[in-house]
Design an enzyme around this catalytic site. Structure first.
Site: not given
Ligand code: XRG
Length: 310
Positions: A153
């Site tokens: 991310e």
């Molecule tokens: C804040 N990061 C997330 N909610 N990550 C995910 O949903 N990863 C699948």
């Protein structure tokens, strides 16, 4: 077509994994997270699985050692026919990145020998700091996962295509079972973190996080929800037949305000896209949130599974 993938490992006061192995509502379980990445070749990653481990680490590393319940329960999930993937990254991995291709490939080797099929010539169950570097530890004992999920991310693209290609090399050399690679990009195209890897290395499943980004989330409605654009990304990728899952929050608190959809709101969305040949199913963030989100006596996850089987 009607698969449900759930994330497990970061849920508040989550039950042990076997609770979800016993439910028929999920087909793929992503165990999160390896949330610290090696800083250079030979460096160890770090892990966090919420309340599931005993707080002991492999000496001198951030890698959890005592995850008894996870290694006891993964075989239960596999015996129930579920695919169990180990997820890398996650929302808290804000400072993680891969320095270069060499580090990426070293990370892939670590993941394979530590969490893939147990091979005593490469890995030791009784790992000690003295052996660091020669042998790999086995955080889940002799238990092997079915592959790896990239929930990257932050911090950009470097190394992930090389890491996936290196893992695929190990997969191809293995004889005992099929292994999988999946990714969880955000919905804007191209995804800053995984766009390069998806175009240059083979992913089996892509579950787009169609939440937390108003410009393209599922709750933003048609005209913004960009499933069809992601189909084009897949068709131009290294695996044009990768399965595309609609990623959704499993409860109002599981995502930022305004991105949760009730089962009644999800139904027309699934009906619209279920016939697309790339449609693989729904990903839910995350297991415990969905389990605790009871609607008319059924969990949110059950409602989604029912819609997929309608
Ligand atoms: C804040 N990061 C997330 N909610 N990550 C995910 O949903 N990863 C699948």
């Amino acid at each position: 077509k009607n698969n449900v993938a759930i994330y497990y490992g970061q849920g508040a006061n989550q039950p042990r994994l076997s609770h979800f192995c016993e439910q028929t509502t999920s087909d793929i379980i992503n165990i999160g997270f390896i949330h610290e990445f090696p800083k250079s070749v030979g460096d160890y990653p770090g892990s966090n699985f919420g309340n599931q481990c005993d707080g002991t680490f492999f000496p001198g590393t951030g890698l959890l050692k005592g995850c008894h319940q996870i290694w006891e329960d993964i075989p239960i999930c596999k015996a129930a026919g579920k695919t169990v993937l180990l997820s890398l990254g996650g929302g808290s991995a804000t400072t993680q990145s891969l320095k270069d291709v060499a580090t990426a490939e070293s990370f892939a080797d670590f993941l394979w020998y530590s969490f893939g099929p147990y091979d005593s010539s490469f890995s030791s169950l009784e790992w000690t700091a003295a052996m660091k570097g020669e042998l790999y530890p086995r955080p889940f004992g002799t238990v092997a996962v079915d592959g790896f999920d990239l929930d990257i991310e932050y911090n950009g693209n470097v190394g992930y295509a090389a890491m996936v290609n290196r893992l695929r090399k190990h997969f191809a050399a293995s004889t005992e079972q099929k292994y999988y690679i999946s990714g969880a990009p955000q919905c804007p195209i191209p995804d800053k973190q995984l766009g390069d890897a998806i175009s240059k290395s083979w992913f089996d499943f892509i579950w787009v996080q169609w939440y937390n980004t108003a410009a393209c989330s599922a709750s933003s409605g048609t005209g913004k929800f960009n499933f069809n654009e992601w189909v084009k990304v897949i068709e131009a990728s290294a695996n044009p037949n990768a399965k595309l899952f609609i990623g959704l929050p499993a409860s109002p608190e599981a995502a930022n305000e305004g991105f949760y959809l009730t089962p009644a709101q999800v139904k027309p969305l699934i009906k619209t896209y279920v016939s697309n040949k790339h449609f693989g199913g729904v990903m839910l963030w995350e297991a415990t949130a969905g389990d605790n989100n009871l609607i008319d006596g059924s969990t949110y996850t059950q409602h989604i599974k029912d819609i997929l089987y309608d």
